[in-house]
Design an enzyme around this catalytic site. Sequence first.
Site, mmCIF file in Angstrom:
data_model
loop_
_atom_site.group_PDB
_atom_site.id
_atom_site.type_symbol
_atom_site.label_atom_id
_atom_site.label_comp_id
_atom_site.label_asym_id
_atom_site.label_seq_id
_atom_site.Cartn_x
_atom_site.Cartn_y
_atom_site.Cartn_z
ATOM 1 N N TYR A 54 -1.769 -0.520 10.340
ATOM 2 C CA TYR A 54 -1.998 -0.928 8.777
ATOM 3 C C TYR A 54 -0.596 -0.060 8.101
ATOM 4 C CZ TYR A 54 -3.523 -1.396 4.139
ATOM 5 O OH TYR A 54 -3.311 -1.880 2.753
ATOM 6 N N SER A 85 0.646 -0.955 0.012
ATOM 7 C CA SER A 85 0.044 -0.175 -0.023
ATOM 8 C C SER A 85 0.971 1.343 0.113
ATOM 9 C CB SER A 85 -0.780 -0.061 1.273
ATOM 10 O OG SER A 85 -1.731 1.299 1.385
#
Length: 257
Positions: A167, A154
């Site tokens: 995250y 990501s």
Amino acid sequence: MSGTRAGNLGAYRLEGRVAVVTGGSSGIGAATVRRLAAGGARVVVGYNAGAERAAALVAELPGEGHRALHLPMQDTATINAVAAEVRAAYGRCDILVNSAGFTRAVPHADLDALDDATFDRILITNVRGPFATIRAFAPLLRESGDAVVINVSSLSASTGIGSSIAYCASKAGLDTMGMSLARVLGPEIRILSVSPAAVATDFVPGRSRAAVEKQAASTPLRTVAEADDVALTILGAITHLRLTTGSVIVVDGGRHL
């Protein structure tokens, strides 16, 4: 070995290859499964809770030899068992796509809301799980002699902006782990990270398509990223980035600029 391999770096054809995709029953994983099968690979659709989705996906794929297998990132014993089952069924594994992931939306400023259990689940699913999967499949991938691992990462790994602090940390860890593994698994195995910004899937609980569209509107390309856009990047990395390893490929419409 390396000289022979370098002398044969033509097109990486998918026919005859076996691909394993974790998190393959939905989102980016499912889009990648479809692209790999369309290219001629036999695909193992790894799933955690999406058994019915995975079975339905396998039923619609072109070609033969596809199957769905329970492949939870939290359970190393099961991961090892799946690697053994793939060896028994196919005798090879050429492509591993680590698409399984987990997150929970937690405001970055609310430190107390990011409890230990949530933090641990994110790190186990997004970092330890992919490592355990690579470790389990490494012997088969090495035997291929020309294998590739794609870790779905990501943009949060480099910006620190994402659904939660945990995250962001997990994806940064995934990218760094990929660099380490690229050093020790070459020349037989390439390791790459594909790093999208917000994608129009239901991966982040509570994030609407309108929110994804708003984010896309602020990028130079002003285009919403769909799961298949990321799958195409994964496919291109597998088939054409023949001398790339340990690198992060950004798929964000220019959001990082």
